[in-house]
Write a protein that holds these residues in place. Structure first.
Motif, PDB file in Angstrom:
ATOM      1  N   MET A  19       0.827  -1.202   0.000  1.00  0.00           N
ATOM      2  CA  MET A  19       0.000   0.000   0.000  1.00  0.00           C
ATOM      3  C   MET A  19       0.867   1.260   0.000  1.00  0.00           C
ATOM      4  O   MET A  19       0.581   2.227  -0.710  1.00  0.00           O
ATOM      5  N   ARG A  20       1.964   1.227   0.780  1.00  0.00           N
ATOM      6  CA  ARG A  20       2.878   2.374   0.807  1.00  0.00           C
ATOM      7  C   ARG A  20       3.498   2.599  -0.563  1.00  0.00           C
ATOM      8  O   ARG A  20       3.580   3.739  -1.052  1.00  0.00           O
ATOM      9  N   ASP A  21       3.946   1.519  -1.213  1.00  0.00           N
ATOM     10  CA  ASP A  21       4.575   1.650  -2.527  1.00  0.00           C
ATOM     11  C   ASP A  21       3.608   2.224  -3.560  1.00  0.00           C
ATOM     12  O   ASP A  21       3.974   3.087  -4.360  1.00  0.00           O
ATOM     13  N   ARG A  22       2.373   1.742  -3.533  1.00  0.00           N
ATOM     14  CA  ARG A  22       1.387   2.236  -4.502  1.00  0.00           C
ATOM     15  C   ARG A  22       1.024   3.686  -4.212  1.00  0.00           C
ATOM     16  O   ARG A  22       0.795   4.478  -5.142  1.00  0.00           O
ATOM     17  N   LEU A  23       0.962   4.062  -2.938  1.00  0.00           N
ATOM     18  CA  LEU A  23       0.690   5.449  -2.580  1.00  0.00           C
ATOM     19  C   LEU A  23       1.827   6.361  -3.035  1.00  0.00           C
ATOM     20  O   LEU A  23       1.578   7.451  -3.586  1.00  0.00           O
ATOM     21  N   LEU A  24       3.063   5.920  -2.857  1.00  0.00           N
ATOM     22  CA  LEU A  24       4.205   6.714  -3.288  1.00  0.00           C
ATOM     23  C   LEU A  24       4.234   6.870  -4.807  1.00  0.00           C
ATOM     24  O   LEU A  24       4.560   7.942  -5.325  1.00  0.00           O
ATOM     25  N   ARG A  25       3.899   5.792  -5.525  1.00  0.00           N
ATOM     26  CA  ARG A  25       3.828   5.900  -6.981  1.00  0.00           C
ATOM     27  C   ARG A  25       2.789   6.919  -7.409  1.00  0.00           C
ATOM     28  O   ARG A  25       3.008   7.720  -8.333  1.00  0.00           O
ATOM     29  N   SER A  26       1.640   6.890  -6.741  1.00  0.00           N
ATOM     30  CA  SER A  26       0.568   7.834  -7.081  1.00  0.00           C
ATOM     31  C   SER A  26       1.007   9.276  -6.807  1.00  0.00           C
ATOM     32  O   SER A  26       0.782  10.168  -7.638  1.00  0.00           O
ATOM     33  N   LEU A  27       1.624   9.499  -5.659  1.00  0.00           N
ATOM     34  CA  LEU A  27       2.099  10.842  -5.334  1.00  0.00           C
ATOM     35  C   LEU A  27       3.166  11.304  -6.310  1.00  0.00           C
ATOM     36  O   LEU A  27       3.207  12.485  -6.699  1.00  0.00           O
ATOM     37  N   LEU A  28       4.035  10.377  -6.741  1.00  0.00           N
ATOM     38  CA  LEU A  28       5.082  10.730  -7.700  1.00  0.00           C
ATOM     39  C   LEU A  28       4.482  11.151  -9.038  1.00  0.00           C
ATOM     40  O   LEU A  28       4.927  12.137  -9.647  1.00  0.00           O
ATOM     41  N   VAL A  29       3.461  10.425  -9.494  1.00  0.00           N
ATOM     42  CA  VAL A  29       2.821  10.772 -10.759  1.00  0.00           C
ATOM     43  C   VAL A  29       2.145  12.131 -10.659  1.00  0.00           C
ATOM     44  O   VAL A  29       2.242  12.961 -11.570  1.00  0.00           O
ATOM     45  N   VAL A  30       1.458  12.399  -9.530  1.00  0.00           N
ATOM     46  CA  VAL A  30       0.831  13.707  -9.334  1.00  0.00           C
ATOM     47  C   VAL A  30       1.896  14.804  -9.359  1.00  0.00           C
ATOM     48  O   VAL A  30       1.705  15.866  -9.986  1.00  0.00           O
ATOM     49  N   LEU A  31       3.023  14.569  -8.702  1.00  0.00           N
ATOM     50  CA  LEU A  31       4.108  15.563  -8.657  1.00  0.00           C
ATOM     51  C   LEU A  31       4.687  15.809 -10.038  1.00  0.00           C
ATOM     52  O   LEU A  31       4.940  16.959 -10.425  1.00  0.00           O
ATOM     53  N   VAL A  32       4.894  14.756 -10.809  1.00  0.00           N
ATOM     54  CA  VAL A  32       5.447  14.907 -12.157  1.00  0.00           C
ATOM     55  C   VAL A  32       4.498  15.714 -13.042  1.00  0.00           C
ATOM     56  O   VAL A  32       4.922  16.635 -13.766  1.00  0.00           O
ATOM     57  N   ILE A  33       3.208  15.400 -12.983  1.00  0.00           N
ATOM     58  CA  ILE A  33       2.234  16.144 -13.781  1.00  0.00           C
ATOM     59  C   ILE A  33       2.170  17.597 -13.326  1.00  0.00           C
ATOM     60  O   ILE A  33       2.107  18.528 -14.149  1.00  0.00           O
ATOM     61  N   PHE A  34       2.222  17.802 -12.007  1.00  0.00           N
ATOM     62  CA  PHE A  34       2.195  19.169 -11.479  1.00  0.00           C
ATOM     63  C   PHE A  34       3.389  19.974 -11.985  1.00  0.00           C
ATOM     64  O   PHE A  34       3.233  21.128 -12.406  1.00  0.00           O
ATOM     65  N   CYS A  35       4.573  19.373 -11.931  1.00  0.00           N
ATOM     66  CA  CYS A  35       5.772  20.081 -12.401  1.00  0.00           C
ATOM     67  C   CYS A  35       5.669  20.421 -13.879  1.00  0.00           C
ATOM     68  O   CYS A  35       6.130  21.478 -14.331  1.00  0.00           O
ATOM     69  N   GLY A  36       5.072  19.501 -14.651  1.00  0.00           N
ATOM     70  CA  GLY A  36       4.921  19.773 -16.078  1.00  0.00           C
ATOM     71  C   GLY A  36       3.907  20.857 -16.376  1.00  0.00           C
ATOM     72  O   GLY A  36       4.020  21.550 -17.404  1.00  0.00           O
ATOM     73  N   LEU A  37       2.918  21.023 -15.503  1.00  0.00           N
ATOM     74  CA  LEU A  37       1.863  21.999 -15.748  1.00  0.00           C
ATOM     75  C   LEU A  37       2.112  23.355 -15.099  1.00  0.00           C
ATOM     76  O   LEU A  37       1.506  24.351 -15.514  1.00  0.00           O
ATOM     77  N   PHE A  38       2.993  23.402 -14.101  1.00  0.00           N
ATOM     78  CA  PHE A  38       3.126  24.627 -13.318  1.00  0.00           C
ATOM     79  C   PHE A  38       3.590  25.814 -14.158  1.00  0.00           C
ATOM     80  O   PHE A  38       3.204  26.959 -13.903  1.00  0.00           O
ATOM     81  N   TYR A  39       4.386  25.556 -15.169  1.00  0.00           N
ATOM     82  CA  TYR A  39       4.840  26.652 -16.041  1.00  0.00           C
ATOM     83  C   TYR A  39       3.646  27.347 -16.706  1.00  0.00           C
ATOM     84  O   TYR A  39       3.693  28.550 -17.003  1.00  0.00           O
ATOM     85  N   PHE A  40       2.571  26.586 -16.941  1.00  0.00           N
ATOM     86  CA  PHE A  40       1.386  27.129 -17.600  1.00  0.00           C
ATOM     87  C   PHE A  40       0.289  27.487 -16.598  1.00  0.00           C
ATOM     88  O   PHE A  40      -0.881  27.618 -16.984  1.00  0.00           O
ATOM     89  N   ALA A  41       0.648  27.667 -15.325  1.00  0.00           N
ATOM     90  CA  ALA A  41      -0.353  27.870 -14.269  1.00  0.00           C
ATOM     91  C   ALA A  41      -1.247  29.073 -14.548  1.00  0.00           C
ATOM     92  O   ALA A  41      -2.472  29.012 -14.405  1.00  0.00           O
ATOM     93  N   ASN A  42      -0.641  30.196 -14.959  1.00  0.00           N
ATOM     94  CA  ASN A  42      -1.438  31.390 -15.219  1.00  0.00           C
ATOM     95  C   ASN A  42      -2.357  31.205 -16.425  1.00  0.00           C
ATOM     96  O   ASN A  42      -3.502  31.671 -16.422  1.00  0.00           O
ATOM     97  N   ASP A  43      -1.863  30.509 -17.443  1.00  0.00           N
ATOM     98  CA  ASP A  43      -2.697  30.247 -18.622  1.00  0.00           C
ATOM     99  C   ASP A  43      -3.868  29.327 -18.260  1.00  0.00           C
ATOM    100  O   ASP A  43      -4.983  29.505 -18.768  1.00  0.00           O
ATOM    101  N   ILE A  44      -3.593  28.355 -17.401  1.00  0.00           N
ATOM    102  CA  ILE A  44      -4.659  27.439 -16.965  1.00  0.00           C
ATOM    103  C   ILE A  44      -5.725  28.208 -16.197  1.00  0.00           C
ATOM    104  O   ILE A  44      -6.930  28.005 -16.413  1.00  0.00           O
ATOM    105  N   TYR A  45      -5.287  29.103 -15.312  1.00  0.00           N
ATOM    106  CA  TYR A  45      -6.265  29.879 -14.564  1.00  0.00           C
ATOM    107  C   TYR A  45      -7.086  30.775 -15.492  1.00  0.00           C
ATOM    108  O   TYR A  45      -8.302  30.933 -15.305  1.00  0.00           O
TER     109      TYR A  45
END
Length: 248
Positions: A19-45
């Motif tokens: 369960m810990r491993d799967r939770l960490l994988r999920s958090l890692l994927v969320v973090l990776v997507i967040f990092c990829g989108l943050f540059y466009f944060a103002n455009d998204i808003y």
């Protein structure tokens, strides 16, 4: 009845590690997507605020009343967008954790339900953005007292739309809940159909609790919930008929 894939019980510690491993994988994927989108944060808003911004009076705009709002508000929106985008992977990890304990017939039903729940949640958000937002924002901006200029705070706007996104995303899961209740034998389609008047009342009560305090947004949530309940009954009957035919 067919047996689960693994009859051998796993130690509790092994379950916790998985369960810990799967939770960490999920958090890692969320973090990776967040990092990829943050540059466009103002455009998204800007895109998310377009339904209101397009209806603001001339010489009016959205405002930031807190010092950190111009940074924190797009940051918050980008995080939630990353979480929504990662939801299929997160649900896949949940599925991978619980699937070994399921019977084969339960898996045949669970996989379509899992996929449908993701699609319906996204459909609920899209319905809120493309159908509900233009209607309620047009109403709000047109009924203000004379002499009052509409200048919405960006943080308040984000909290408002996130609440509606969640409300409509969850509301669109009603067919899934209905199908599960019928497929698991908790009830049947005919019994649910007889409860229709109570369901309609509950839809409007939930619409009142999950949306801002205005009749329009409450109705725009309650009516689709009712329609989705009817769709769930329809598919529940189809599933019951197919199971009866398989047993025969």
């Amino acid at each position: 009845m067919s047996q689960p894939e693994t009859d051998q019980d796993m130690p509790l510690v092994q379950h916790l590690i998985e369960m810990r491993d799967r939770l960490l994988r999920s958090l890692l994927v969320v973090l990776v997507i967040f990092c990829g989108l943050f540059y466009f944060a103002n455009d998204i808003y800007t895109y998310v605020s377009a339904p209101l911004h397009s209806l603001l009076p001339e010489n009016s705009s959205m405002i930031a009343t807190d010092v950190a709002s111009p940074f924190l508000t797009p940051f918050k929106l980008t995080f939630f967008l990353a979480l929504f985008a990662a939801m299929p992977f997160v649900l896949y990890q949940i599925w991978g954790f619980i699937s070994p304990a399921l019977y084969s017939n339960e898996k045949r039903l669970a996989i379509p339900i899992l996929i449908s729940s993701i699609v319906l949640f996204y459909a609920g958000m899209a319905f809120a953005y493309y159908v509900v937002f233009p209607i309620i924002f047009k109403f709000f901006t047109s009924v203000g007292p004379e002499g009052v200029t509409v200048m919405t705070d960006i943080s308040s706007y984000l909290n408002f739309v996130l609440k509606l996104f969640f409300a409509f995303g969850l509301a669109f899961e009603i067919p899934i809940v209905t199908i599960i209740l019928i497929a698991t034998g908790v009830t049947d389609a005919n019994k649910l159909a007889t409860k229709r008047p109570y369901v309609i009342v509950c839809c409007f009560v939930l619409g009142m609790l999950l949306t801002p305090p205005d009749v329009i947004s409450q109705s725009l949530l309650a009516l689709p919930m009712w329609m989705l309940f009817e769709i769930g009954i329809l598919f529940g009957r189809l599933i019951s008929k197919s199971e009866d035919a398989r047993e025969a």
